[in-house]
Enzyme design. Sequence first.
Site, mmCIF file in Angstrom:
data_model
loop_
_atom_site.group_PDB
_atom_site.id
_atom_site.type_symbol
_atom_site.label_atom_id
_atom_site.label_comp_id
_atom_site.label_asym_id
_atom_site.label_seq_id
_atom_site.Cartn_x
_atom_site.Cartn_y
_atom_site.Cartn_z
ATOM 1 N N ASP A 1 -7.485 6.047 5.227
ATOM 2 C CA ASP A 1 -7.517 4.853 6.200
ATOM 3 C C ASP A 1 -8.702 4.547 6.900
ATOM 4 O O ASP A 1 -8.895 3.810 7.623
ATOM 5 C CB ASP A 1 -6.392 4.720 6.873
ATOM 6 C CG ASP A 1 -5.006 4.452 6.088
ATOM 7 O OD1 ASP A 1 -3.885 4.821 6.675
ATOM 8 O OD2 ASP A 1 -5.132 4.198 4.904
ATOM 9 N N SER B 1 0.807 -1.335 0.022
ATOM 10 C CA SER B 1 0.099 0.017 0.125
ATOM 11 C C SER B 1 0.971 1.194 -0.089
ATOM 12 O O SER B 1 0.382 2.438 -0.091
ATOM 13 C CB SER B 1 -0.946 -0.057 1.101
ATOM 14 O OG SER B 1 -0.120 -0.034 2.237
ATOM 15 N N HIS C 1 1.778 3.933 7.004
ATOM 16 C CA HIS C 1 0.936 4.865 5.814
ATOM 17 C C HIS C 1 1.555 6.320 6.217
ATOM 18 O O HIS C 1 2.135 6.623 7.211
ATOM 19 C CB HIS C 1 -0.366 4.848 6.159
ATOM 20 C CG HIS C 1 -0.962 3.364 5.292
ATOM 21 N ND1 HIS C 1 -2.265 3.038 5.577
ATOM 22 C CD2 HIS C 1 -0.412 2.572 4.542
ATOM 23 C CE1 HIS C 1 -2.440 1.998 4.791
ATOM 24 N NE2 HIS C 1 -1.321 1.663 4.159
#
Lengths: 200, 166
Positions: free
Chosen positions: B109, B44, B83
């Site tokens: 998210d 990701s 992230h």
Amino acid sequence: MLFNMASNKEKKFQPEDYEPVKVDKWETTEVKNALDDAIKKFVKEEYHYVENFSLADQKLSLCSVACGLSLFALVYDYLYPFPESKYILATCSVSYFIMMGVITLFSKYRERSIFMLAVEKDKAGLGPDNMWSFSSFLPRFTDTYTITLQFVDGKSKETRHVQRKESITKWFDEDGSLVMENFFRFFDELHFEVKEKKVL
Amino acid sequence: MDWRQTFYQILNLGMIVSSALMIWKGLMVVTGSESPIVVVLSGSMEPAFYRGDLLFLTNLQDPIRTGEIVVFKIKDRDIPIVHRVIKVHENEKGEVKLLTKGDNNAVDDRGLYAKGQFWVKKEDVVGRAKGFLPYVGMVTIIMNDYPKFKYILLGGLGIFVLLHRE
């Protein structure tokens, strides 16, 4: 037999008493360990000296302390998770590496290449005992085994030592079996030389 | 003498394990993060990080700002997420709310957060990515996917250390 009279013992050396030792003759650590172990057996069984474990015990204690520190840190961190355990972890970590330094220094300067310490008890049981120390080198990729015997006379406190270099080919045969007789003869002569040598 | 030899071999193994442990705990203290080294598990964050990269984290006091890559945990889930921070809200008291999104994801998210959670708080953050090593983490991923491999490897190493003299 010459060496029999020289080493002042009643029983003749019987190589059959010893378990056969076979090593990979190219593996220098195995060879050195085999020779050192054989000497330990000779000293204990032929000369009946008593092994002194003080050096070994000191090293074991140092290592135990180091492992104990890390175990303590592990358990403490498990019970009181980070970040509360921060200071304990920091202390344990630093102390652990200090211990590692101490162990390295101990190994290098106190232990050196000594693999056995022995006490030759006084025959009458009254006087002070003689102290023996045995150290050896067998560098990698060479065949030269260097053995050093150090003797401290209990009464006179004088120190004598003898160092001898010899090729391991004199004691191991083609398959890597240790020929006990040859090695014992070599060692016995050395032992006799240290014991009887008078300093002029 | 035999039990001494055995004890020494066990201590040898103990010291190797302890050295690794102490380095890890030491890193934890120095970086301030409970997990100073993590492995990227998903894609990701491509093209910044790929699956199998090793990340070095710090968790020191400086404020978290947009654009920084953080590793955080969602309540009740053990696996941390790596992230990027795309929004930061901070009030006078110093309380912080973060919104994160994976570079390679289409949406933020919020779908990953716990039910009713819309923001990531400072306490959830495990650390901030400060450096990385590519591919090195693949070993950990393999060991996680095939636990037998992990046991064989570690068991083999342990036995080798216990039996090998000097």
